[in-house]
Design an enzyme around this catalytic site. Structure first.
Site, PDB file in Angstrom:
ATOM      1  N   GLY A 206       0.790  -1.225   0.000  1.00  0.00           N
ATOM      2  CA  GLY A 206       0.000   0.000   0.000  1.00  0.00           C
ATOM      3  C   GLY A 206       0.824   1.277   0.000  1.00  0.00           C
ATOM      4  N   GLU A 242       5.035  -6.314   1.858  1.00  0.00           N
ATOM      5  CA  GLU A 242       4.638  -6.917   0.568  1.00  0.00           C
ATOM      6  C   GLU A 242       4.070  -5.857  -0.367  1.00  0.00           C
ATOM      7  OE1 GLU A 242       1.850  -9.938   1.929  1.00  0.00           O
ATOM      8  OE2 GLU A 242       0.326  -8.400   2.277  1.00  0.00           O
ATOM      9  N   GLY A 244       3.369  -3.811  -3.915  1.00  0.00           N
ATOM     10  CA  GLY A 244       3.162  -4.164  -5.316  1.00  0.00           C
ATOM     11  C   GLY A 244       3.326  -2.929  -6.189  1.00  0.00           C
ATOM     12  N   ARG A 245       2.340  -2.026  -6.120  1.00  0.00           N
ATOM     13  CA  ARG A 245       2.304  -0.853  -6.975  1.00  0.00           C
ATOM     14  C   ARG A 245       3.587  -0.031  -6.933  1.00  0.00           C
ATOM     15  NH1 ARG A 245      -2.350   1.841  -8.724  1.00  0.00           N
ATOM     16  NH2 ARG A 245      -3.600   0.781  -7.153  1.00  0.00           N
ATOM     17  N   CYS A 316     -16.985   2.799 -26.966  1.00  0.00           N
ATOM     18  CA  CYS A 316     -18.223   3.572 -27.105  1.00  0.00           C
ATOM     19  C   CYS A 316     -18.810   3.859 -25.729  1.00  0.00           C
ATOM     20  CB  CYS A 316     -19.222   2.788 -27.946  1.00  0.00           C
ATOM     21  SG  CYS A 316     -18.503   2.105 -29.438  1.00  0.00           S
ATOM     22  N   TYR A 345      -1.237  -2.624 -11.913  1.00  0.00           N
ATOM     23  CA  TYR A 345      -2.699  -2.564 -12.015  1.00  0.00           C
ATOM     24  C   TYR A 345      -3.093  -1.864 -13.314  1.00  0.00           C
ATOM     25  CZ  TYR A 345      -2.043  -3.548  -7.061  1.00  0.00           C
ATOM     26  OH  TYR A 345      -1.635  -4.098  -5.871  1.00  0.00           O
TER      27      TYR A 345
HETATM   28  C1  PLP Z   1      -2.956  -5.666  -3.047  1.00  0.00           C
HETATM   29  C2  PLP Z   1      -2.273  -6.134  -1.837  1.00  0.00           C
HETATM   30  C3  PLP Z   1      -0.933  -5.803  -1.620  1.00  0.00           C
HETATM   31  C4  PLP Z   1      -0.152  -4.881  -2.525  1.00  0.00           C
HETATM   32  O1  PLP Z   1      -0.674  -3.607  -2.435  1.00  0.00           O
HETATM   33  P1  PLP Z   1       0.043  -2.379  -3.208  1.00  0.00           P
HETATM   34  O2  PLP Z   1      -0.895  -1.235  -2.976  1.00  0.00           O
HETATM   35  O3  PLP Z   1       0.128  -2.769  -4.626  1.00  0.00           O
HETATM   36  O4  PLP Z   1       1.365  -2.169  -2.585  1.00  0.00           O
HETATM   37  C5  PLP Z   1      -0.327  -6.321  -0.503  1.00  0.00           C
HETATM   38  N1  PLP Z   1      -1.004  -7.120   0.365  1.00  0.00           N
HETATM   39  C6  PLP Z   1      -2.309  -7.431   0.185  1.00  0.00           C
HETATM   40  C7  PLP Z   1      -2.974  -8.292   1.164  1.00  0.00           C
HETATM   41  C8  PLP Z   1      -2.992  -6.944  -0.912  1.00  0.00           C
HETATM   42  O5  PLP Z   1      -4.275  -7.245  -1.064  1.00  0.00           O
END
Ligand code: PLP
Length: 381
Positions: A206, A242, A244-245, A316, A345
């Site tokens: 996050g 953990e 991601g983004r 459209c 994403y």
């Molecule tokens: C989506 C998610 C992440 C990654 O979140 P980011 O905003 O991409 O860093 C990590 N842990 C859980 C449980 C998630 O659902």
């Protein structure tokens, strides 16, 4: 007409991931949340840099097994796990299963004992965290994700046979800046140690990405220093994140070309090949995707006047808006637009079958080089 193309800059990705790793205290384990971008090249690039991968579906387990055979995923998470899902996770040898509810824990316990195995789990808790500086509270409200604190404590104290509860997992919000993410991490570890004597804590992802400023980055150094303080307070705890983004967003771009420019009741619209069925991120998050303009060599068609434009795709629906901008300068038919920050994403959350347009192409390389090469070819070839 050339098809839109996703460009992944894997060298830039490796650089970003190494910078994240270097900013974290060595004991902190860095997992990559595969759902942000499961592209095989992305996974292969991250593999030697991160400590592991967090998968959130059987499909992601399969992808990891294909791309990185022999390397068991670090974590398996996600809501609504079926018997088949947890069986697949056990078969894949995942190190930790993140459990979302007491029912899920019972299901996992039954499966583990029936097959003579044991499962190492973290309990996902939906913990209220007070961030006084930001005057907001995260978590602690009704949610499909995770367990209420009392349920998590109950599960930790009386786990079913076959279950080894190693600690706590929390992923309370996204879009957190470093001070806020650090506040959350410290609060989660405080709670996990005090309430369930956790040996391991995964404080989630996050970390924020600023789509209004492609050059800005999450303050990993500041966050790393804050995690070092947490480790000082709890030297015995295994700490994990953990994201991601924040790892992959900047390494991807979506390149396309302008088909039409038109004026409608005083406003300029730029119509590009492709659209939000390839790049849903701006529609999903309600933002303007940042882009650069690469003028088509020799283009002589109509151009906008350099004022604000709305950039739309080929769907459209009025929701097919990729961007709006007041600073792009004149844009003409044939110009190549490069949408930055399309590495997370993006393609993988897009409604790709809407209108049955062709999918984009994919390649790796340097975004500017690919854009320049495209813009140097005659329009329409
Ligand atoms: C989506 C998610 C992440 C990654 O979140 P980011 O905003 O991409 O860093 C990590 N842990 C859980 C449980 C998630 O659902």
């Amino acid at each position: 007409m050339t098809r839109p193309v996703y460009v992944h800059d894997l060298d830039a990705l490796a650089g970003q991931a190494r910078a994240v790793r270097a900013a974290l205290p060595p004991p902190v384990e860095l997992l990559y949340a595969v759902k942000a971008n499961p592209d095989p090249g992305v996974l292969r690039t991250l593999a030697p840099i991160v400590d592991g991968f967090e998968a959130a579906s059987r499909g992601e387990l399969r992808r990891l097994a294909e791309v990185l055979p022999g390397r068991a995923p670090a974590a398996y998470a996600g809501p609504g796990k079926t018997d088949a899902d947890v069986a697949a996770a056990l078969d894949a040898g995942v190190h930790r299963i993140h459990v979302e509810s007491p029912t899920e824990l019972a299901r996992l316990g039954a499966l583990a004992t029936a097959t003579g195995r044991s499962a190492q789990v973290l309990l996902r808790v939906n913990l209220p965290v007070d961030a006084p500086g930001a005057s907001l509270v995260m978590g602690g409200g009704p949610s499909p994700f995770g367990m209420d604190p009392a349920d998590a404590v109950g599960c930790a104290r009386r786990p079913p046979a076959g279950i080894d509860v190693r600690g706590i997992h929390a992923h309370l919000a996204s879009g957190l800046d470093a001070p806020l993410a650090a506040t959350v991490a410290a609060a989660v570890v405080d709670w996990a140690v005090a309430e369930v004597d956790a040996a391991e804590v995964d404080v989630g992802g996050g970390m924020t990405v600023d789509y209004t400023d492609p050059d800005a980055r999450f303050d990993w150094e500041g966050y790393g220093r804050a995690l070092a303080d947490v480790l000082d307070s709890y030297p015995g705890v295994r700490l994990r994140i953990e994201p991601g983004r924040s790892v992959t967003a900047h390494c991807g771009a979506y390149l396309t070309e302008v088909i039409d420019v038109k004026r409608s009741y005083g406003e300029w619209f730029v119509v590009v090949a492709g659209g939000t069925h390839h790049l849903r991120t701006p529609a999903a998050k309600g933002h303007a995707q940042p882009f650069t303009v690469h003028p088509r060599l020799g283009a002589a068609g109509p151009r906008t006047d350099g004022g604000p434009v709305t950039v739309v795709g080929q769907l459209c629906t009025p929701k097919d808006v990729l961007s709006f901008s007041s600073t792009a300068g004149p844009i003409g038919v044939g110009d190549v637009l490069a949408f930055a920050m399309a590495g997370a994403y993006a393609w993988n959350i897009s409604h790709r079958d809407f209108l049955l347009h062709e999918p984009p192409l994919f390649r790796t390389g340097d975004l500017r080089e690919v854009a320049a090469e495209w813009a140097s070819r005659p329009f329409g070839t």
